[in-house]
Design a protein around this motif. Structure first.
Motif, mmCIF file in Angstrom:
data_model
loop_
_atom_site.group_PDB
_atom_site.id
_atom_site.type_symbol
_atom_site.label_atom_id
_atom_site.label_comp_id
_atom_site.label_asym_id
_atom_site.label_seq_id
_atom_site.Cartn_x
_atom_site.Cartn_y
_atom_site.Cartn_z
ATOM 1 N N VAL A 67 32.827 35.118 35.697
ATOM 2 C CA VAL A 67 33.767 34.029 35.964
ATOM 3 C C VAL A 67 33.579 33.487 37.370
ATOM 4 C CG1 VAL A 67 36.181 33.416 36.171
ATOM 5 C CG2 VAL A 67 35.442 34.945 34.356
ATOM 6 N N GLU A 68 33.534 34.422 38.337
ATOM 7 C CA GLU A 68 33.340 33.967 39.709
ATOM 8 C C GLU A 68 31.972 33.320 39.887
ATOM 9 O OE1 GLU A 68 34.705 37.487 41.870
ATOM 10 O OE2 GLU A 68 36.502 36.906 40.762
ATOM 11 N N THR A 123 40.230 28.638 32.036
ATOM 12 C CA THR A 123 40.621 30.048 31.990
ATOM 13 C C THR A 123 40.682 30.537 30.545
ATOM 14 O OG1 THR A 123 41.923 29.668 33.978
ATOM 15 C CG2 THR A 123 42.377 31.678 32.747
ATOM 16 N N LEU A 124 41.268 29.717 29.675
ATOM 17 C CA LEU A 124 41.393 30.108 28.270
ATOM 18 C C LEU A 124 40.014 30.247 27.608
ATOM 19 C CD1 LEU A 124 43.271 30.742 25.952
ATOM 20 C CD2 LEU A 124 43.522 28.297 25.505
ATOM 21 N N LEU A 125 39.126 29.303 27.876
ATOM 22 C CA LEU A 125 37.769 29.374 27.292
ATOM 23 C C LEU A 125 37.051 30.631 27.768
ATOM 24 C CD1 LEU A 125 36.273 25.752 27.370
ATOM 25 C CD2 LEU A 125 37.184 27.027 25.429
ATOM 26 N N GLN A 126 37.212 30.947 29.064
ATOM 27 C CA GLN A 126 36.530 32.129 29.609
ATOM 28 C C GLN A 126 37.053 33.415 28.981
ATOM 29 O OE1 GLN A 126 37.154 31.445 33.762
ATOM 30 N NE2 GLN A 126 35.178 30.432 34.035
ATOM 31 N N LEU A 127 38.337 33.432 28.646
ATOM 32 C CA LEU A 127 38.899 34.630 28.002
ATOM 33 C C LEU A 127 38.399 34.753 26.567
ATOM 34 C CD1 LEU A 127 42.549 34.644 29.381
ATOM 35 C CD2 LEU A 127 40.725 36.280 29.875
ATOM 36 N N ASP A 160 35.808 37.096 30.890
ATOM 37 C CA ASP A 160 36.907 37.506 31.753
ATOM 38 C C ASP A 160 37.860 38.355 30.911
ATOM 39 O OD1 ASP A 160 38.438 37.617 34.000
ATOM 40 O OD2 ASP A 160 39.348 35.626 33.742
ATOM 41 N N LYS A 161 38.696 39.137 31.590
ATOM 42 C CA LYS A 161 39.692 39.940 30.862
ATOM 43 C C LYS A 161 41.094 39.441 31.189
ATOM 44 C CE LYS A 161 38.648 44.543 29.902
ATOM 45 N NZ LYS A 161 38.444 45.951 30.246
ATOM 46 N N PRO A 162 41.982 39.435 30.225
ATOM 47 C CA PRO A 162 43.352 38.977 30.503
ATOM 48 C C PRO A 162 44.128 40.012 31.320
ATOM 49 C CG PRO A 162 43.202 39.791 28.256
ATOM 50 C CD PRO A 162 41.813 39.854 28.816
ATOM 51 N N THR A 163 45.115 39.530 32.066
ATOM 52 C CA THR A 163 45.974 40.441 32.811
ATOM 53 C C THR A 163 46.868 41.201 31.828
ATOM 54 O OG1 THR A 163 46.034 38.683 34.461
ATOM 55 C CG2 THR A 163 47.486 40.556 34.824
ATOM 56 N N ALA A 164 47.302 40.511 30.773
ATOM 57 C CA ALA A 164 48.101 41.159 29.723
ATOM 58 C C ALA A 164 47.806 40.450 28.409
ATOM 59 C CB ALA A 164 49.585 41.060 30.055
#
Ligand SMILES: Nc1ncnc2c1ncn2[C@@H]1O[C@H](COP(=O)(O)OP(=O)(O)OP(=O)(O)O)[C@@H](O)[C@H]1O
Ligand SMILES: [Mg+2]
Lengths: 405, 228
Positions: free
Chosen positions: A398-399, B48-52, B57-61
Motif C-alpha cells: 500500500v505504501e 482504501t476499499l480497493l486495496q483491502l 492491505d489488512k483492515p483494522t477491524a
C-alpha cells in the motif's frame, strides 16, 4: 528466476552512469589492494632473496658456542678445520655450494673519517661470491693470494670519497681480544643493491682475514646454499652433530617470517576497511534505487511477487555490479602488478637492521592473494547489499503504491 | 457466487497521534461477473476499499472473504499467493514495469504462476490481441502512449484469469477517446469472460458503463444501486 536476472540486468542500465561509477569504485579499491599485496609480497620476496644469498645462506654450520651477534673471533667460538667440513657438506646432493667464511668487526679509517664495518673473509674461488662479483661496479674481485687487497661497497666508497687503488686503514678486533691495524688497497667496488648492507661490509680473502685477526685456520661458519631452499630442514637434520650448531634460513631470519605473516594480516585488515568503504558506496546506490522504485515494487507485489523474489531481484542486481566491478578491478590490479613486477619501483636506501632490502622492489602477485582478495570483495559487497534488498522486500504494497514516481 | 464479502470492515490510518478513519464499518458483497463502479468524493475511501479487497492491505477491524478464503487471517506471503491467482490490478498511473516490454509485462504474472512457455506465449498473444496491442508487443512502456500503456496494464491484470479485477481510476490520466476505449475493452472482457470488475472513479462518462454503482462518503456506503 531467469526473468529476475533479466530484470536485474536491465535495471542496471536505467541509471547507467550511477551503476558504472559504483562498480568502478569497487574496481579501483580491488585493483589497489591487489597491487598493494603484490608489492608487499615482492618486497618480502626480494628481501628474502637478498638476505639469503648475501648474508645468511640457506644453512649455516657453526661451532656450538658461536654467537652471530657478537662477531667475536675468539677461537672457542669458531670452527676448526672448516675446509674439510665444507667439502663434506658440499658432497651432499641437495647442496649447491658450501664455503667457509670468517666474520670479524673492524673500523675503516681514511684520513680523519671512520666507519664501523664487518670484515668478511671469503674463499675467492667460491661461487657463493656471485652477488659480489655480479655487483662489481668498478675494479676486480679478490684473488686467493692477495695479501693487501680489499673489496668495499659502493656507498662506503662514496662516503669516504675513495676509489680503486686507494689505501684505507683497517682496524680489527683480534682473537686475543686486542686490536690490530693494517693498510689495504681497494681492488674493487661492488653494489648488491642493498645500500644498508653495502655501507657496512668489506671483503678480503679468508686466508688474509684469518691471519689479520689471529683466527688462524678457523672460520665463523660454513655458508651453505642449496639448490632448493625448501630442502633446508632435511639437510640441516642430516648435518646434525653435537659439536655443531646448524641453523636454517628460516631460523636465522625469523624476522622475515614474522614480517611475512604480519603483512598478510595487514593486507587483510586494510582490505576489509577499503572494501567496507566501497561497500557503502554500493549500498548507497542500491538504497537510492530502492526508493526510486518504490511504486514499481508496489506493482510487483500487487501482481503477486513475493518478498523473497523482490529481495533476490535486488541481490542479483548487486551481484552484477559486484561481478563487473571485480572483473575490471582484477584486470587493472593484475596489469599494474605485472608492469611493476617487470620494471620494479625504486626506493633507495630503506634497509632496516636485520632485513636486507634491494633498492628496487618488484611486485609479485600470487594466485592465493588474488583469490583471497576477490572473495573478500565479493563477500563484503554481497553482505552490504542484503540491507537494501531487505528494505525492498519489506515494503508494504500500500505504501509502495502511494510512492511518488 | 460471491467473489468478495466484506463484513463490518474498518480501516484506520494512524500517522503519529492523528487517526484517519478511512473506512468505517463497511459491509458489502460482490458477485461474480459484476461490473461495478465505486464513486464518491476525494478522500471518501475508494482506494482504501480497493486495496483491502485486493489483499494489498489488512483492515483494522472486520472480516474480508475473497474467493471463499478469509483474507484477514493470511500472512504477507499467503496474501501474495491469493493475489497471484485471484486478483488483477489496474492503476491510475500506468503501472507497467519500465524495464520490460509490453509482452514481458503481460507475461510476468504468468511466470510468477509457474506457467510453461507455450502456455504463456499463447495467452500473452491472445490478451494483447484483445486489447488491440499486437502491433506493439516488443515496445517498452516509454515507447507507448498513456492509452496504450493502460491497455497493456489491463491485459496484464487479466493474464492469470483472475476472479476479480480492481481498477483505481483507470481513465483519470487518459483523454476521452482513450478512456472510452479502455472502458469498452473492460466491458467486453466482462461480458465475454465473466470476470468481475470493480473500478473506483470520479468520471461520469465512466460511471455510465457500470451496472452497479456503490457510493462512498466519509468511509461509509451511502448508496448502492443496480441499473438495467
Ligand atoms: N497511507 C495512508 N496513510 C494515511 N492516511 C491515508 C493513507 N491512504 C489514505 N489515507 C487517508 O484515508 C482517507 C481515504 O483515502 P483514499 O485514498 O481511500 O480516498 P479516495 O476515495 O481514493 O480519494 P481520491 O478520490 O482522492 O483518490 C483520506 O482521508 C486519506 O487522506
Ligand atoms: Mg483514490
Amino acid at each position: 528466476m531467469s526473468k529476475i536476472i533479466i530484470m536485474a540486468f536491465r535495471n542496471l542500465g536505467r541509471n547507467r552512469r550511477r551503476s558504472i561509477l559504483s562498480a568502478l569504485a569497487l574496481s579501483v579499491s580491488l585493483a589497489l589492494l591487489i597491487f598493494m599485496s603484490a608489492f608487499n609480497r615482492g618486497q618480502i620476496r626480494s628481501s628474502m632473496e637478498t638476505t639469503l644469498n648475501l648474508d645468511s645462506g640457506h644453512i649455516q654450520v657453526r661451532a656450538t658456542d658461536y654467537d652471530p651477534d657478537k662477531l667475536s673471533v675468539a677461537w672457542e667460538y669458531l670452527l676448526e678445520n672448516p675446509e674439510q667440513a665444507a667439502a663434506q657438506i658440499e658432497a651432499l646432493d641437495q647442496v649447491k655450494v658450501a664455503t667457509p667464511r670468517l666474520i670479524a668487526s673492524g673500523i675503516v679509517s681514511v684520513q680523519d673519517q671512520h666507519s664501523g664495518v664487518k670484515i668478511m673473509g671469503v674463499d675467492p674461488a667460491s661461487i657463493a661470491n656471485a652477488p659480489f662479483i655480479d655487483g662489481l661496479v668498478e675494479g676486480e674481485f679478490l684473488t686467493a693470494d692477495d695479501r693487501e687487497g680489499i673489496l668495499i661497497g659502493y656507498p662506503l666508497a662514496e662516503n669516504l670519497k675513495i676509489g680503486i687503488g686507494d689505501q684505507i686503514n683497517l682496524l680489527v678486533n683480534t682473537s686475543a681480544g686486542s686490536v690490530d691495524e693494517q693498510s689495504f688497497t681497494i681492488r674493487g667496488i661492488f653494489s648488491t643493491n642493498s645500500t644498508a648492507y653495502d655501507k657496512a661490509i668489506v671483503l678480503m680473502p679468508i686466508a688474509k682475514a684469518q691471519a689479520f685477526s689471529g683466527a688462524d685456520k678457523h672460520a665463523s661458519f660454513i655458508f651453505v646454499l642449496l639448490h632448493d631452499r625448501d630442502d633446508a630442514k632435511a639437510v640441516a637434520a642430516a648435518l646434525k652433530n653435537p659439536n655443531l650448531q646448524v641453523e636454517t634460513w628460516a631460523e636465522m631470519n625469523d624476522i622475515l617470517v614474522v614480517m611475512d605473516e604480519f603483512s598478510n594480516a595487514f593486507i587483510l585488515i586494510l582490505g576489509s576497511i577499503v572494501l567496507g568503504i566501497t561497500a557503502t558506496v554500493i549500498v548507497n546506490t542500491l538504497i537510492m534505487s530502492v526508493f526510486e522504485r518504490t511504486r514499481e515494487i508496489g506493482v510487483l507485489t500487487s501482481i503477486g511477487m513475493k518478498g523473497s523474489q523482490i529481495m533476490s531481484l535486488f541481490l542479483v542486481e548487486a551481484s552484477f555490479l559486484a561481478a563487473g566491478g571485480i572483473a575490471f578491478g582484477l584486470l587493472v590490479g593484475w596489469a599494474l602488478s605485472a608492469y611493476y613486477g617487470m620494471v620494479g619501483i625504486y626506493f633507495g636506501d630503506l634497509g632496516v637492521t636485520g632485513i636486507l632490502l634491494g633498492d628496487r622492489i618488484y611486485a609479485y602477485l600470487t594466485l592465493e592473494d588474488t583469490i583471497k582478495l576477490t572473495i573478500t570483495a565479493l563477500v563484503i559487497t554481497l553482505l552490504a547489499s542484503i540491507y537494501p534488498a531487505l528494505l525492498a522486500s519489506r515494503m508494504e504494497p500500500v505504501e509502495a503504491l502511494h510512492g511518488k514516481n | 457466487m460471491e467473489v468478495a464479502k466484506l463484513t463490518d470492515v474498518t480501516r484506520i490510518y494512524k500517522i503519529g497521534e492523528v487517526e484517519t478513519r478511512a473506512l468505517n464499518g463497511i459491509s458489502m458483497t460482490i458477485e461474480e461477473a459484476e461490473f461495478t463502479a465505486l464513486v464518491g468524493p476525494s478522500g471518501s475511501g475508494k482506494t482504501t476499499l480497493l486495496q483491502l479487497i485486493g489483499c494489498l492491505d489488512k483492515p483494522t477491524a472486520g472480516k474480508i472473504i475473497i474467493n471463499n478464503e478469509d483474507a484477514t487471517k493470511l500472512n504477507r506471503n499467503q496474501r501474495a499467493d491469493l493475489r497471484k491467482g485471484t486478483i488483477g490490478f489496474v492503476f491510475q498511473f500506468f503501472a507497467l514495469i519500465p524495464t520490460l516490454t509490453a509482452y514481458e509485462n503481460v507475461e510476468l504474472p504468468l511466470l510468477l504462476n509457474g506457467k510453461n512457455p507455450t502456455e504463456r506465449k499463447g495467452r500473452v498473444m491472445d490478451l494483447l490481441e484483445s486489447v488491440d496491442m499486437l502491433s506493439h508487443t516488443h515496445h517498452r512502456p516509454d515507447q507507448l502512449s498513456g492509452g496504450q500503456q493502460q491497455r497493456v496494464a489491463v491485459a496484464r491484470a487479466l493474464s492469470t484469469n483472475p476472479k476479480i479485477i480492481l481498477a483505481d481510476e483507470p481513465t483519470a490520466n487518459l483523454d476521452t477517446k482513450n478512456g472510452e476505449q479502455i472502458m469498452n475493452i473492460m466491458q467486453k472482457l466482462n461480458q465475454d469472460t465473466h470476470t468481475t470488475f470493480v473500478f473506483a472513479t470520479h468520471d461520469p462518462r465512466v460511471i455510465k458503463y457500470a451496472k452497479r454503482v456503490i457510493t462512498l462518503e466519509d468511509g461509509v456506503i451511502v448508496g448502492d444501486s443496480t441499473s438495467k
